[in-house]
Design a protein around this motif. Structure first.
Motif, PDB file in Angstrom:
ATOM      1  N   GLY A 159       1.026  -1.365  -0.002  1.00  0.00           N
ATOM      2  CA  GLY A 159      -0.483   0.006   0.152  1.00  0.00           C
ATOM      3  C   GLY A 159       1.348   1.302   0.063  1.00  0.00           C
ATOM      4  O   GLY A 159       0.641   2.330  -0.974  1.00  0.00           O
ATOM      5  N   ALA A 160       1.720   1.984   0.789  1.00  0.00           N
ATOM      6  CA  ALA A 160       2.359   2.942   1.259  1.00  0.00           C
ATOM      7  C   ALA A 160       3.404   2.623  -0.480  1.00  0.00           C
ATOM      8  O   ALA A 160       3.377   4.188  -0.701  1.00  0.00           O
ATOM      9  CB  ALA A 160       3.516   2.621   1.887  1.00  0.00           C
ATOM     10  N   ARG A 161       4.028   1.964  -0.920  1.00  0.00           N
ATOM     11  CA  ARG A 161       4.947   2.073  -2.057  1.00  0.00           C
ATOM     12  C   ARG A 161       4.058   1.726  -2.956  1.00  0.00           C
ATOM     13  O   ARG A 161       5.033   2.866  -3.983  1.00  0.00           O
ATOM     14  CB  ARG A 161       5.732   0.204  -2.615  1.00  0.00           C
ATOM     15  CG  ARG A 161       6.132   0.258  -0.782  1.00  0.00           C
ATOM     16  CD  ARG A 161       7.125  -1.461  -1.288  1.00  0.00           C
ATOM     17  NE  ARG A 161       7.975  -0.920  -1.809  1.00  0.00           N
ATOM     18  CZ  ARG A 161       9.272  -1.841  -2.206  1.00  0.00           C
ATOM     19  NH1 ARG A 161       9.242  -2.959  -1.347  1.00  0.00           N
ATOM     20  NH2 ARG A 161      10.673  -1.347  -2.331  1.00  0.00           N
ATOM     21  N   LEU A 162       2.758   2.040  -3.824  1.00  0.00           N
ATOM     22  CA  LEU A 162       1.894   2.110  -4.408  1.00  0.00           C
ATOM     23  C   LEU A 162       1.975   3.735  -4.046  1.00  0.00           C
ATOM     24  O   LEU A 162       1.397   4.235  -4.641  1.00  0.00           O
ATOM     25  CB  LEU A 162       0.468   1.289  -4.258  1.00  0.00           C
ATOM     26  CG  LEU A 162       1.118  -0.382  -5.149  1.00  0.00           C
ATOM     27  CD1 LEU A 162      -0.468  -1.102  -4.498  1.00  0.00           C
ATOM     28  CD2 LEU A 162       1.427  -0.154  -6.267  1.00  0.00           C
ATOM     29  N   LYS A 163       1.359   4.362  -3.105  1.00  0.00           N
ATOM     30  CA  LYS A 163       0.778   5.302  -2.565  1.00  0.00           C
ATOM     31  C   LYS A 163       2.179   5.740  -3.258  1.00  0.00           C
ATOM     32  O   LYS A 163       2.002   7.874  -3.520  1.00  0.00           O
ATOM     33  CB  LYS A 163       0.600   5.952  -1.201  1.00  0.00           C
ATOM     34  CG  LYS A 163      -1.581   4.874  -1.273  1.00  0.00           C
ATOM     35  CD  LYS A 163      -2.081   6.035  -0.293  1.00  0.00           C
ATOM     36  CE  LYS A 163      -0.625   5.178   1.050  1.00  0.00           C
ATOM     37  NZ  LYS A 163      -1.823   5.286   2.341  1.00  0.00           N
ATOM     38  N   ALA A 164       3.442   5.531  -3.116  1.00  0.00           N
ATOM     39  CA  ALA A 164       4.650   6.216  -3.198  1.00  0.00           C
ATOM     40  C   ALA A 164       4.935   6.693  -4.938  1.00  0.00           C
ATOM     41  O   ALA A 164       6.003   7.561  -5.123  1.00  0.00           O
ATOM     42  CB  ALA A 164       5.966   6.223  -2.705  1.00  0.00           C
ATOM     43  N   LEU A 165       4.474   5.903  -5.607  1.00  0.00           N
ATOM     44  CA  LEU A 165       4.356   6.498  -6.869  1.00  0.00           C
ATOM     45  C   LEU A 165       3.668   7.236  -7.818  1.00  0.00           C
ATOM     46  O   LEU A 165       2.493   7.983  -7.361  1.00  0.00           O
ATOM     47  CB  LEU A 165       3.955   4.878  -7.337  1.00  0.00           C
ATOM     48  CG  LEU A 165       4.539   3.376  -8.004  1.00  0.00           C
ATOM     49  CD1 LEU A 165       4.110   2.545  -8.298  1.00  0.00           C
ATOM     50  CD2 LEU A 165       5.973   3.693  -7.964  1.00  0.00           C
ATOM     51  N   PRO A 166       4.628   8.192  -8.535  1.00  0.00           N
ATOM     52  CA  PRO A 166       4.342   9.565  -9.623  1.00  0.00           C
ATOM     53  C   PRO A 166       3.338   8.800 -10.445  1.00  0.00           C
ATOM     54  O   PRO A 166       3.531   9.384 -11.214  1.00  0.00           O
ATOM     55  CB  PRO A 166       5.420   9.564  -9.170  1.00  0.00           C
ATOM     56  CG  PRO A 166       6.619   9.068 -10.309  1.00  0.00           C
ATOM     57  CD  PRO A 166       5.732   7.830  -9.043  1.00  0.00           C
ATOM     58  N   GLY A 167       2.165   8.447  -9.773  1.00  0.00           N
ATOM     59  CA  GLY A 167       1.005   8.733 -10.686  1.00  0.00           C
ATOM     60  C   GLY A 167      -0.748   8.851 -10.298  1.00  0.00           C
ATOM     61  O   GLY A 167      -0.817   8.204  -9.031  1.00  0.00           O
ATOM     62  N   GLU A 168      -1.489   8.254 -11.222  1.00  0.00           N
ATOM     63  CA  GLU A 168      -2.992   8.061 -10.894  1.00  0.00           C
ATOM     64  C   GLU A 168      -2.988   6.355 -10.926  1.00  0.00           C
ATOM     65  O   GLU A 168      -2.859   5.493 -11.837  1.00  0.00           O
ATOM     66  CB  GLU A 168      -3.796   8.212 -11.331  1.00  0.00           C
ATOM     67  CG  GLU A 168      -5.547   8.266 -10.731  1.00  0.00           C
ATOM     68  CD  GLU A 168      -6.198   8.792 -12.262  1.00  0.00           C
ATOM     69  OE1 GLU A 168      -8.103   8.531 -12.315  1.00  0.00           O
ATOM     70  OE2 GLU A 168      -5.960   9.862 -12.445  1.00  0.00           O
TER      71      GLU A 168
END
Length: 169
Positions: free
Chosen positions: A48-57
């Motif tokens: 979850g945290a790693r996905l939220k940190a990605l620069p995109g939607e």
């Protein structure tokens, strides 16, 4: 300013690994509810945290459809995400299957409408990459994940780098 890139997420394979002996997978939730998919125990909440940190939607691109928001998003600490709603099968799907084109490709390109996107899935082939290159106006990364291991640190590094670069393309 143009909207940032889309990140299309498959579930089975990238987030819920499969293909090895079941005992080889850690159980992050050893007792999912009786009415839930027992493989949810393999879902690593740190994604979850790693996905939220990605620069995109982030967008669910999975056969879980809206169930991904009900079953996965809370476990990952994600908000409800947009979902690609797959169309009913069409005759063109048979042609696509004969040439080896993944059935998700056309709906993903229609959903993206020329925006840059990364597609994270365990079923991506070279045929898919070639087709997207020829039919999508914007940058696209088709990132294949090994379903036996799911998303790894190396996957997140590659995705993050590409997404940051695509914002400047």
């Amino acid at each position: 300013m143009a909207p940032g890139p889309l990140i299309y997420l498959d579930v089975d394979g990238p987030l819920i690994p499969f293909g090895l002996e079941p005992s080889r997978y850690p159980l992050f939730d050893p007792s999912p509810r009786d009415d839930e998919n027992p493989l949810l125990g393999r879902l690593d909440p740190s994604h979850g945290a790693r996905l939220k940190a990605l620069p995109g939607e982030l967008v669910w691109a999975t056969t879980w459809l809206h169930d991904a928001n009900d079953s996965l998003a809370p476990r990952l600490g994600l908000p409800r995400l947009p979902v690609v709603d797959w169309p009913e099968p069409a005759e063109s799907d048979e042609v696509d299957a004969r040439i080896g084109l993944h059935w998700k490709i056309r709906p993903l390109l229609e959903h993206a409408r020329g925006r840059p996107f990364a597609w994270v899935d365990d079923e991506i082939s070279e045929i898919d990459r070639e087709w997207v290159s020829a039919h999508h106006a914007g940058p696209a990364l088709l990132h294949r994940v090994d379903p036996r291991h799911g998303l790894t640190g190396d996957d997140y590094l590659e995705l993050g780098e590409w997404l940051r670069e695509s914002r400047h393309s």
